[in-house]
Write a protein that holds these residues in place. Structure first.
Motif, PDB file in Angstrom:
ATOM      1  N   UNK A  59     -11.489  16.647 -15.893  1.00 36.45           N
ATOM      2  CA  UNK A  59     -11.904  17.673 -14.937  1.00 36.45           C
ATOM      3  C   UNK A  59     -11.208  18.997 -15.227  1.00 36.45           C
ATOM      4  N   UNK A  60      -9.918  18.938 -15.540  1.00 37.10           N
ATOM      5  CA  UNK A  60      -9.170  20.154 -15.852  1.00 37.10           C
ATOM      6  C   UNK A  60      -9.673  20.805 -17.140  1.00 37.10           C
ATOM      7  N   UNK A  77     -15.004  23.003 -10.496  1.00 35.77           N
ATOM      8  CA  UNK A  77     -15.276  21.653 -10.988  1.00 35.77           C
ATOM      9  C   UNK A  77     -14.868  20.679  -9.901  1.00 35.77           C
ATOM     10  N   UNK A  78     -15.796  19.793  -9.541  1.00 37.31           N
ATOM     11  CA  UNK A  78     -15.553  18.809  -8.497  1.00 37.31           C
ATOM     12  C   UNK A  78     -15.745  17.410  -9.066  1.00 37.31           C
ATOM     13  N   UNK A  79     -14.801  16.537  -8.794  1.00 32.80           N
ATOM     14  CA  UNK A  79     -14.895  15.139  -9.204  1.00 32.80           C
ATOM     15  C   UNK A  79     -15.374  14.325  -8.012  1.00 32.80           C
ATOM     16  N   UNK A  80     -16.523  13.679  -8.164  1.00 36.49           N
ATOM     17  CA  UNK A  80     -17.128  12.929  -7.068  1.00 36.49           C
ATOM     18  C   UNK A  80     -16.754  11.446  -7.112  1.00 36.49           C
ATOM     19  N   UNK A  81     -16.663  10.847  -5.938  1.00 33.17           N
ATOM     20  CA  UNK A  81     -16.632   9.385  -5.785  1.00 33.17           C
ATOM     21  C   UNK A  81     -15.476   8.699  -6.504  1.00 33.17           C
ATOM     22  N   UNK A  82     -14.354   9.379  -6.629  1.00 33.73           N
ATOM     23  CA  UNK A  82     -13.160   8.773  -7.219  1.00 33.73           C
ATOM     24  C   UNK A  82     -12.137   8.560  -6.107  1.00 33.73           C
ATOM     25  N   UNK A  83     -11.295   7.530  -6.232  1.00 32.97           N
ATOM     26  CA  UNK A  83     -10.347   7.259  -5.148  1.00 32.97           C
ATOM     27  C   UNK A  83      -9.323   8.373  -4.978  1.00 32.97           C
ATOM     28  N   UNK A  84      -9.170   9.216  -6.006  1.00 25.08           N
ATOM     29  CA  UNK A  84      -8.268  10.363  -5.898  1.00 25.08           C
ATOM     30  C   UNK A  84      -9.035  11.687  -5.928  1.00 25.08           C
ATOM     31  N   UNK A  85     -10.305  11.664  -5.588  1.00 26.53           N
ATOM     32  CA  UNK A  85     -11.115  12.889  -5.636  1.00 26.53           C
ATOM     33  C   UNK A  85     -10.506  14.016  -4.806  1.00 26.53           C
ATOM     34  N   UNK A  86     -10.051  13.695  -3.601  1.00 24.27           N
ATOM     35  CA  UNK A  86      -9.526  14.739  -2.721  1.00 24.27           C
ATOM     36  C   UNK A  86      -8.308  15.410  -3.342  1.00 24.27           C
ATOM     37  N   UNK A  87      -7.409  14.595  -3.882  1.00 26.53           N
ATOM     38  CA  UNK A  87      -6.189  15.131  -4.484  1.00 26.53           C
ATOM     39  C   UNK A  87      -6.515  15.962  -5.723  1.00 26.53           C
ATOM     40  N   UNK A  88      -7.365  15.408  -6.589  1.00 25.33           N
ATOM     41  CA  UNK A  88      -7.701  16.084  -7.842  1.00 25.33           C
ATOM     42  C   UNK A  88      -8.454  17.381  -7.569  1.00 25.33           C
ATOM     43  N   UNK A  89      -9.421  17.337  -6.667  1.00 25.09           N
ATOM     44  CA  UNK A  89     -10.216  18.534  -6.385  1.00 25.09           C
ATOM     45  C   UNK A  89      -9.363  19.641  -5.754  1.00 25.09           C
ATOM     46  N   UNK A  90      -8.429  19.258  -4.914  1.00 22.14           N
ATOM     47  CA  UNK A  90      -7.538  20.261  -4.323  1.00 22.14           C
ATOM     48  C   UNK A  90      -6.651  20.883  -5.402  1.00 22.14           C
ATOM     49  N   UNK A  91      -6.124  20.046  -6.296  1.00 14.97           N
ATOM     50  CA  UNK A  91      -5.284  20.556  -7.374  1.00 14.97           C
ATOM     51  C   UNK A  91      -6.041  21.489  -8.298  1.00 14.97           C
ATOM     52  N   UNK A  92      -7.301  21.147  -8.604  1.00 17.87           N
ATOM     53  CA  UNK A  92      -8.112  22.003  -9.461  1.00 17.87           C
ATOM     54  C   UNK A  92      -8.402  23.332  -8.783  1.00 17.87           C
ATOM     55  N   UNK A  93      -8.730  23.284  -7.509  1.00 13.03           N
ATOM     56  CA  UNK A  93      -9.057  24.511  -6.783  1.00 13.03           C
ATOM     57  C   UNK A  93      -7.859  25.452  -6.714  1.00 13.03           C
ATOM     58  N   UNK A  94      -6.654  24.868  -6.644  1.00 15.02           N
ATOM     59  CA  UNK A  94      -5.438  25.674  -6.536  1.00 15.02           C
ATOM     60  C   UNK A  94      -4.804  25.977  -7.892  1.00 15.02           C
ATOM     61  N   UNK A  95      -5.444  25.482  -8.971  1.00 18.94           N
ATOM     62  CA  UNK A  95      -4.866  25.631 -10.317  1.00 18.94           C
ATOM     63  C   UNK A  95      -3.416  25.167 -10.322  1.00 18.94           C
ATOM     64  N   UNK A  96      -3.182  24.010  -9.701  1.00 17.21           N
ATOM     65  CA  UNK A  96      -1.822  23.512  -9.519  1.00 17.21           C
ATOM     66  C   UNK A  96      -1.267  22.822 -10.748  1.00 17.21           C
TER      67      UNK A  96
END
Length: 247
Positions: A59-60, A77-96
């Motif tokens: 995703x990154x 970029x959004x990762x769908x239907x993964x058990x860590x989707x919320x964490x990953x999508x938040x990190x991507x949005x924040x460029x963390x």
């Protein structure tokens, strides 16, 4: 402005680290929307429990590939239907970054992971190129592969794939470079060649088998996703007759 074709081409450069195939060929790109300078991508994976570090890496890389395109203003970029989707999508949005996204759970840097799988991909590519050479010339024994250089390889997909993977590792790609080398570009001793080739073959078979399995899982999880998967190029060989100097 950026076109959908340009955005898709950028995503095609993003490779699943374990399967060594573009995410576009695997069908992992669920949707791609281009609105002027803004690009939005949704990714999907074969299971909800794919390793979080692999999922984040893809995703990154997808976001980086899109952001690097001239004319792109915002890339989501959004990762769908993964058990860590919320964490990953938040990190991507924040460029963390990976460590900023997973914190203490991120034991190892992604660069280490990327290097490990680049080395495996290179090993598999060596085996494909050398096995193709063995099958094309019955006079060659496995020990003879010690003397094979890049100039000896035929033009085609196998050689091109090997050169790309050598470049990714910073290995030489000149015509005089030996083909069968270790992770640092040093050739193996002649007497070790048969063993090293067998090891490389086991790596290649593992990668190919995992790719086939994951493609099937994706089609099962998302009916109709097979239409988004590119057919795998047939191998120029199926089995290899082992030929040594004693044969």
């Amino acid at each position: 402005m950026v076109t959908e074709e340009e955005a898709f081409a950028a995503l095609h450069t993003v490779v699943d680290p374990e399967l060594d195939e573009p995410i576009t060929d695997l069908g992992f790109v669920r949707s791609l929307d281009v609105d002027g300078p803004n690009v939005t991508v949704h990714l999907r994976l074969p299971t909800s429990f794919c390793a979080p570090n692999f999922a984040y890496l893809m995703a990154s890389d997808a976001k980086d590939a899109l952001t690097a395109l001239p004319g792109v203003g915002r890339a989501e970029v959004w990762l769908d239907d993964h058990h860590d989707s919320e964490v990953i999508n938040r990190g991507l949005a924040e460029d963390a970054g990976y460590r900023g996204t997973f914190g203490a759970e991120a034991e190892h840097d992604l660069d280490e992971l990327r290097l490990t799988f680049r080395r495996k991909a290179h090993t598999a590519a060596m085996e494909r190129a050398l096995t193709q050479l063995l099958r094309a010339d019955p006079r060659l024994s496995e020990e003879d592969l010690h003397d094979v250089t890049i100039a000896d390889l035929p033009e085609g997909a196998q050689t091109e794939g090997l050169l790309r993977r050598r470049e990714a590792l910073g290995l030489g790609t000149g015509p005089a470079e030996p083909v069968l080398v270790d992770d640092h570009g040093a050739p193996y001793p002649r007497e070790e060649v048969p063993l090293r080739l067998r090891f490389a073959r086991s790596i290649r078979i593992s990668i190919d088998g995992n790719a086939h399995f994951c493609r099937g899982l994706l089609r099962t999880r998302y009916p109709g996703s097979g239409e988004d998967q590119a057919p795998r190029a047939p191998e120029p060989f199926s089995t290899t007759t082992v030929r040594t100097k004693a044969s």
